[in-house]
Design a protein around this motif. Structure first.
Motif: not given
Length: 292
Positions: A62-64, A68-69, A124-126, A249-250
């Motif tokens: 869930a990229v976006d 926040s998570d 997500y990518g990190m 968001p992302a």
């Protein structure tokens, strides 16, 4: 031969399960079957099944929401990956891990090679990039990292099925035209994962279908094929929009086409298909499922 797939509910895990045969059993394990934060539990379950290979098809995708998570994204995309690598190393079994084009920034303007510098834009990518690094640190001897992009299947939630639903209910759609990559049918990716285990491929590689597309191109192709197959009964207007017109968001890479040369060299028997051809195969399968 028994191959353990970490992941059960996702579209890649589902496609992998379809490839199970009496001579090559593929067992998918979900969160209720194994604790990915416990190396001993992982070792024990791999022993229980006498695993001869492990494919990690689980991920926080869930990229976006990841923005926040953050803790949960790193738990699954980084820490759990390190634990799986430790368990595989303990038992000396080959390990294939699925990663993503999101480890790249997207500003190169040419297809990314496996050795190109990574520079993720978001959580997500990190988190996926750090998972890759743990594998390289813990178990490079018998591990393969396969980066892919824009994955879809007849199973689960994905861009193709979302577009079909919107096209059936909306008078028109605006779809982003300035993010460029390559769609990937999970069925082909699943076959590539199995081949990587059986041929004991190691190192970092890229796998997608062939060709290049924007999300807008992808959506137009989905509608055209759906109309041909009778999955849709009317054509709607699809308009190109920019990333700036659809803020999320992302941040996402603007250009994340992946160079597959090293993977083709490692598995020359693997036949790659153009994304539009694979999309037709998937949508034909979807039609057959709906008619069954």
């Amino acid at each position: 031969m028994t191959i353990i797939v970490i992941g059960k509910s996702g579209q890649l895990a589902w496609e992998l399960a379809q490839l199970s045969t009496p001579s090559q059993a593929i067992v998918c394990l979900g969160r209720d079957d194994v604790d990915l934060q416990n190396v001993s539990a992982l070792v024990n379950i791999l022993k229980q099944y006498d695993a001869e290979g492990v494919i990690n098809a689980s991920a926080y995708t869930a990229v976006d929401k990841a923005e926040s998570d953050i803790e949960n994204a790193y738990l699954l995309n980084t820490k759990a990956v390190g634990h799986i690598a430790q368990a595989c190393k303990h038992l000396d079994v080959p390990f294939v891990h699925i990663s993503t084009d999101f480890v790249f920034h997207g500003d190169k303007g040419l297809p990314y090679s496996p050795g190109d510098a990574i520079n993720p834009l978001g959580v997500y990518g990190m988190s996926k990039a750090q998972g890759e690094q743990l594998i390289a640190d813990i178990y490079p001897q018998r591990s393969a990292i396969i980066r892919t992009s824009w994955v879809y299947s007849t199973h689960g939630n994905n861009f193709v099925k979302t577009m079909l639903n919107l096209m059936a209910t909306k008078p028109e759609l605006g779809v982003i035209s300035d993010q460029i990559g390559t769609p990937t049918y999970a069925k082909g990716l699943a076959k590539a994962c199995i081949a990587s285990i059986t041929q004991q491929v190691i190192g970092v590689h890229h796998y997608t279908d062939t060709g290049v597309a924007s999300w807008f191109d992808f959506a137009v192709a989905i509608q055209n094929i759906a109309l041909e197959l009778g999955l849709l009964d009317k054509k709607i207007a699809i308009k190109p929009i920019t990333t700036a017109q659809y803020p999320t968001p992302a941040k996402r890479p603007h250009y994340s086409v992946l160079d597959k040369a090293s993977f083709i060299n490692a598995l020359p028997e693997l036949s790659l298909m153009h994304w539009q051809e694979q999309l037709t195969h998937m949508m034909t399968a979807l039609k057959n499922e709906r008619e069954a």
